[in-house]
Design a protein around this motif. Structure first.
Motif, PDB file in Angstrom:
ATOM      1  N   VAL A 110       0.835  -1.198   0.000  1.00 28.18           N
ATOM      2  CA  VAL A 110       0.000   0.000   0.000  1.00 28.18           C
ATOM      3  C   VAL A 110       0.870   1.249   0.000  1.00 28.18           C
ATOM      4  O   VAL A 110       0.592   2.218  -0.726  1.00 28.18           O
ATOM      5  N   ILE A 111       1.912   1.242   0.819  1.00 27.76           N
ATOM      6  CA  ILE A 111       2.805   2.405   0.879  1.00 27.76           C
ATOM      7  C   ILE A 111       3.496   2.619  -0.466  1.00 27.76           C
ATOM      8  O   ILE A 111       3.616   3.759  -0.953  1.00 27.76           O
ATOM      9  N   ALA A 112       3.943   1.520  -1.079  1.00 33.10           N
ATOM     10  CA  ALA A 112       4.566   1.639  -2.406  1.00 33.10           C
ATOM     11  C   ALA A 112       3.578   2.196  -3.424  1.00 33.10           C
ATOM     12  O   ALA A 112       3.933   2.991  -4.296  1.00 33.10           O
ATOM     13  N   SER A 113       2.306   1.795  -3.335  1.00 36.10           N
ATOM     14  CA  SER A 113       1.291   2.307  -4.264  1.00 36.10           C
ATOM     15  C   SER A 113       1.060   3.796  -4.062  1.00 36.10           C
ATOM     16  O   SER A 113       0.882   4.554  -5.025  1.00 36.10           O
ATOM     17  N   ILE A 114       1.044   4.221  -2.790  1.00 34.20           N
ATOM     18  CA  ILE A 114       0.835   5.643  -2.516  1.00 34.20           C
ATOM     19  C   ILE A 114       2.012   6.466  -3.036  1.00 34.20           C
ATOM     20  O   ILE A 114       1.831   7.549  -3.621  1.00 34.20           O
ATOM     21  N   VAL A 115       3.228   5.967  -2.829  1.00 37.83           N
ATOM     22  CA  VAL A 115       4.403   6.674  -3.347  1.00 37.83           C
ATOM     23  C   VAL A 115       4.359   6.714  -4.870  1.00 37.83           C
ATOM     24  O   VAL A 115       4.646   7.752  -5.498  1.00 37.83           O
ATOM     25  N   ALA A 116       3.981   5.583  -5.497  1.00 37.85           N
ATOM     26  CA  ALA A 116       3.914   5.543  -6.963  1.00 37.85           C
ATOM     27  C   ALA A 116       2.859   6.511  -7.498  1.00 37.85           C
ATOM     28  O   ALA A 116       2.987   7.004  -8.631  1.00 37.85           O
ATOM     29  N   TYR A 117       1.824   6.771  -6.709  1.00 38.91           N
ATOM     30  CA  TYR A 117       0.761   7.682  -7.155  1.00 38.91           C
ATOM     31  C   TYR A 117       1.333   9.052  -7.506  1.00 38.91           C
ATOM     32  O   TYR A 117       0.956   9.663  -8.517  1.00 38.91           O
ATOM     33  N   PHE A 118       2.276   9.534  -6.678  1.00 38.59           N
ATOM     34  CA  PHE A 118       2.839  10.854  -6.920  1.00 38.59           C
ATOM     35  C   PHE A 118       3.752  10.859  -8.149  1.00 38.59           C
ATOM     36  O   PHE A 118       3.935  11.900  -8.777  1.00 38.59           O
ATOM     37  N   PHE A 119       4.302   9.702  -8.504  1.00 40.60           N
ATOM     38  CA  PHE A 119       5.042   9.611  -9.758  1.00 40.60           C
ATOM     39  C   PHE A 119       4.077   9.592 -10.948  1.00 40.60           C
ATOM     40  O   PHE A 119       4.347  10.185 -11.990  1.00 40.60           O
ATOM     41  N   LEU A 120       2.961   8.894 -10.777  1.00 42.66           N
ATOM     42  CA  LEU A 120       2.014   8.783 -11.875  1.00 42.66           C
ATOM     43  C   LEU A 120       1.361  10.115 -12.233  1.00 42.66           C
ATOM     44  O   LEU A 120       0.972  10.337 -13.387  1.00 42.66           O
ATOM     45  N   ILE A 121       1.185  10.985 -11.230  1.00 38.32           N
ATOM     46  CA  ILE A 121       0.544  12.265 -11.511  1.00 38.32           C
ATOM     47  C   ILE A 121       1.569  13.368 -11.718  1.00 38.32           C
ATOM     48  O   ILE A 121       1.208  14.548 -11.794  1.00 38.32           O
ATOM     49  N   LEU A 146       4.310   0.423 -11.068  1.00 37.60           N
ATOM     50  CA  LEU A 146       5.303   1.329 -11.625  1.00 37.60           C
ATOM     51  C   LEU A 146       6.712   0.932 -11.218  1.00 37.60           C
ATOM     52  O   LEU A 146       7.674   1.196 -11.957  1.00 37.60           O
ATOM     53  N   PHE A 147       6.861   0.267 -10.032  1.00 35.95           N
ATOM     54  CA  PHE A 147       8.177  -0.131  -9.545  1.00 35.95           C
ATOM     55  C   PHE A 147       8.522  -1.575  -9.915  1.00 35.95           C
ATOM     56  O   PHE A 147       9.549  -2.089  -9.465  1.00 35.95           O
ATOM     57  N   GLN A 148       7.652  -2.216 -10.671  1.00 39.06           N
ATOM     58  CA  GLN A 148       7.902  -3.596 -11.076  1.00 39.06           C
ATOM     59  C   GLN A 148       8.711  -3.625 -12.369  1.00 39.06           C
ATOM     60  O   GLN A 148       8.723  -2.652 -13.139  1.00 39.06           O
ATOM     61  N   PRO A 149       9.365  -4.761 -12.644  1.00 37.71           N
ATOM     62  CA  PRO A 149      10.155  -4.841 -13.892  1.00 37.71           C
ATOM     63  C   PRO A 149       9.295  -4.878 -15.146  1.00 37.71           C
ATOM     64  O   PRO A 149       9.806  -4.717 -16.261  1.00 37.71           O
ATOM     65  N   VAL A 150       7.970  -5.065 -15.009  1.00 36.26           N
ATOM     66  CA  VAL A 150       7.091  -5.071 -16.171  1.00 36.26           C
ATOM     67  C   VAL A 150       7.018  -3.661 -16.748  1.00 36.26           C
ATOM     68  O   VAL A 150       6.816  -2.689 -16.017  1.00 36.26           O
ATOM     69  N   ALA A 151       7.147  -3.547 -18.082  1.00 31.31           N
ATOM     70  CA  ALA A 151       7.168  -2.237 -18.725  1.00 31.31           C
ATOM     71  C   ALA A 151       5.770  -1.638 -18.769  1.00 31.31           C
ATOM     72  O   ALA A 151       4.764  -2.341 -18.859  1.00 31.31           O
TER      73      ALA A 151
END
Length: 620
Positions: free
Chosen positions: A425-436, A490-495
């Motif tokens: 969940v924390i990784a998803s929240i951090v990734a959210y700020f990269f996505l936006i 977003l942090f996974q090796p999948v493109a």
């Protein structure tokens, strides 16, 4: 605890007042009754217990000496009360037969003893109830329940002492009914054994320990201040009740001293009168006067022997009373100070929260006024909610508690546990700020995640949702399903594939095969002219998007425009054209390009399609 001063103690005094000593009340030479002596002892014991309990429970900085002095003075006053009782026993006619008037007193004592037993059972039931509540109580109410339990334990101790005293008195009166005599000295001894501090051989009362440091010595939180205010209020009430009981004890002591002083004055007057008449009397009268003077002298000695400890007993009570008044004033002063500090803390907390909310409102209005882009506005509003929530939470915690070291340790352990349990969940929240972010996604973008292609429907704090697309190459159609992915992908090796930021076009390619004998220059010119004619219809929109993208990346890029080239294959001369198409108009644009190429070949006889040279469209 007022029960003992107004309930059991009242029954005890009534029983003692009507005890066998009332048989001697008709004797005018008896200045004090046995019941009065025992009643005063019982009242002194109850007062001592009260003072000891109050001194142990009072926790005020700077009053250690006053508390220790009050307790030592109370012990001394208790010892002097027993000295007075033993000295006054001969004056009360303890060695005379009591008669048969003890039966009503025995009944009253039995009633008082029954009430004392009932009170002990009631207090024990209350303690059991508090213990049951403590087992399931929350931390906020546990300190109050524990303080209530300590108060009940103190009350139980006094109740047991009164019960024991009543039992001893009942046995005493029972022995009177059987023997017909009063054992006042024996009762005094038995009462003294119920209070070990009253014996001269007992160890002196230890000095009271210094109270723990109060919250006023360091920055205090609202919880600590509230607890201290409650404790100070209880200490103040206990001191007021102890002072009231002290005043009652003083009145009892005055009631005992008045007849003794009167008897002493009468003895002196009678002695003076006998001495003045001796000159005119005969031998027999002079012998009678001598015997009377000797009796008066003996009585004078007994009265003064009783008055001496009683006088010092009163002085000790006054000293204890002064110490308790000093403590009460200190508690009152401390109570006022802590109450003001608590009020200031509460107002400061609410004021700080109000300022934070005001800044939050200004932030919201500024966002709506100065941020015109809906996507950026949403980001700023989300950031506002997160920041305001965190600041308010920290402000409330700092306002309520004061042991920040323990709180920091607890918060650290809690944070570590939550970080392990909620790492995705924390990784998803951090990734959210990269996505936006600047080069992130927005609603409507077409992306490919883990082999799934679709248009972005929503970007949440922990998940991203796509409208699934199906088809091959440039022929994509919506399936009607929505696919959800965790932002942590977003942090996974999948493109993760998406179009360029700020643009809404993709590249498509069309291939067409002509016979090998076709003129290359003619084919290149005619076919590219057909593609350019279609592209010209939306060229301006594509160039605007390209300009936006170039401003975002700050790097020179060739403008988007159709490209074409020829190459020989086994099937013939192949023409390949790449051209940008708007995402929402891709199918229509592809059809227009194919039609334009077909018309160009139809209107030019020198351009002949190969047998397998039909136009083919695909994503570039």
């Amino acid at each position: 605890m007022r029960f003992f001063a107004a309930g059991t103690a009242g029954c005890l005094l009534l029983a003692l007042w009507a005890s066998p000593a009332s048989a001697d009340a008709a004797t005018p030479t008896t200045p004090v009754q046995p019941g009065e002596i025992v009643a005063h002892l019982a009242r002194t014991i109850a007062w001592y217990r009260r003072v000891a309990a109050v001194e142990q429970s009072t926790q005020v900085t700077g009053d250690v000496l006053a508390r220790d002095n009050a307790q030592r003075t109370a012990v001394r006053a208790l010892q002097l009360s027993f000295d007075f009782a033993r000295a006054a026993a001969p004056l009360a006619g303890a060695d005379k037969p009591a008669g048969n008037t003890a039966a009503p007193a025995t009944t009253r004592v039995q009633q008082a003893a029954a009430k004392a037993i009932e009170r002990v059972a009631s207090v024990e039931a209350q303690i059991a109830e508090v213990d049951a509540t403590l087992a399931t109580a929350k931390a906020a109410t546990r300190s109050t329940l524990q303080a209530r339990r300590k108060e009940l334990l103190a009350e139980l101790g006094i109740a047991k002492e009164i019960k024991e005293a009543m039992s001893q008195l009942r046995l005493f009166l029972s022995g009177q009914n059987k023997s017909g005599g009063a054992d006042l000295l024996g009762l005094i001894d038995r009462l003294e054994r119920t209070v070990p501090e009253a014996t001269r051989t007992a160890q002196p009362a230890p000095a009271l320990p210094a109270p723990p440091a109060v919250v006023g010595d360091e920055p205090a939180g609202i919880f600590a201040l509230t607890s201290e205010v409650i404790a100070l209020a209880r200490s103040k009430d206990a001191l007021i009740e102890a002072l009231a009981e002290t005043d009652t004890l003083r009145k009892s002591m005055d009631a005992l001293r008045t007849p003794l002083v009167k008897d002493l004055t009468n003895a002196i007057k009678r002695s003076d009168s006998a001495a003045a008449d001796s000159a005119s009397q005969n031998v027999e009268q002079m012998d009678a006067d001598r015997q009377e003077i000797e009796a008066l002298t003996a009585r004078f000695k007994r009265v003064t022997a009783a008055l001496a400890p009683l006088r010092e007993h009163g002085q000790q009570i006054e000293v204890a009373r002064s110490s308790m008044i000093e403590q009460r004033n200190a508690v009152q002063q401390r109570y006022s100070s802590i109450t003001n500090q608590l009020l200031f803390r509460v107002l400061a907390l609410f004021g700080t929260i109000a300022v934070i909310l005001l800044i939050s409102e200004l932030w919201r209005r500024g966002t709506f006024r100065y941020v015109q882009d809906g996507r950026r506005r949403k980001q700023f509003l989300l950031l506002r909610r997160v920041v305001v929530t965190c600041v308010v939470a920290v402000t409330v915690v700092l306002g309520l508690v004061n042991e920040l070291g323990s709180l920091a340790t607890y918060a650290g352990l809690l944070t570590a546990g939550l970080a392990v349990a909620l790492q995705n969940v924390i990784a998803s929240i951090v990734a959210y700020f990269f996505l936006i972010g600047r080069y992130g996604l927005r609603v409507g973008d077409r992306v490919t995640i883990s082999g799934v292609t679709g248009d972005v429907v929503d970007i949440g704090l922990v998940r991203i949702y796509l409208m699934e697309m199906t088809g091959a190459g440039a022929d994509l159609q919506a399936t009607g399903r929505v696919v959800g992915f965790s932002n942590s992908v977003l942090f996974q090796p999948v493109a993760l594939f998406r179009q360029m930021p700020g643009t809404d076009y993709v590249w498509h390619a069309v291939t067409i095969t002509l016979v090998s004998s076709t003129n290359q220059e003619l084919a290149q010119t005619k076919l590219m002219a057909a593609v350019d004619s279609v592209y010209e219809q939306y060229r301006e929109r594509v160039e605007q998007q390209h300009a936006v993208f170039q401003r975002m990346v700050d790097m020179p890029l060739e403008p988007a425009k159709p490209e074409g080239r020829l190459r020989f294959t086994d099937a013939g001369l192949e023409f390949l054209a790449r051209y940008p198409v708007e995402t929402r108009q891709s199918s229509i644009t592809d059809d227009r390009v194919v039609n334009a190429l077909s018309e160009a070949i139809t209107h030019e006889p020198l351009l002949v399609l190969a047998p397998s040279g039909a136009p083919k469209v695909q994503a570039a």
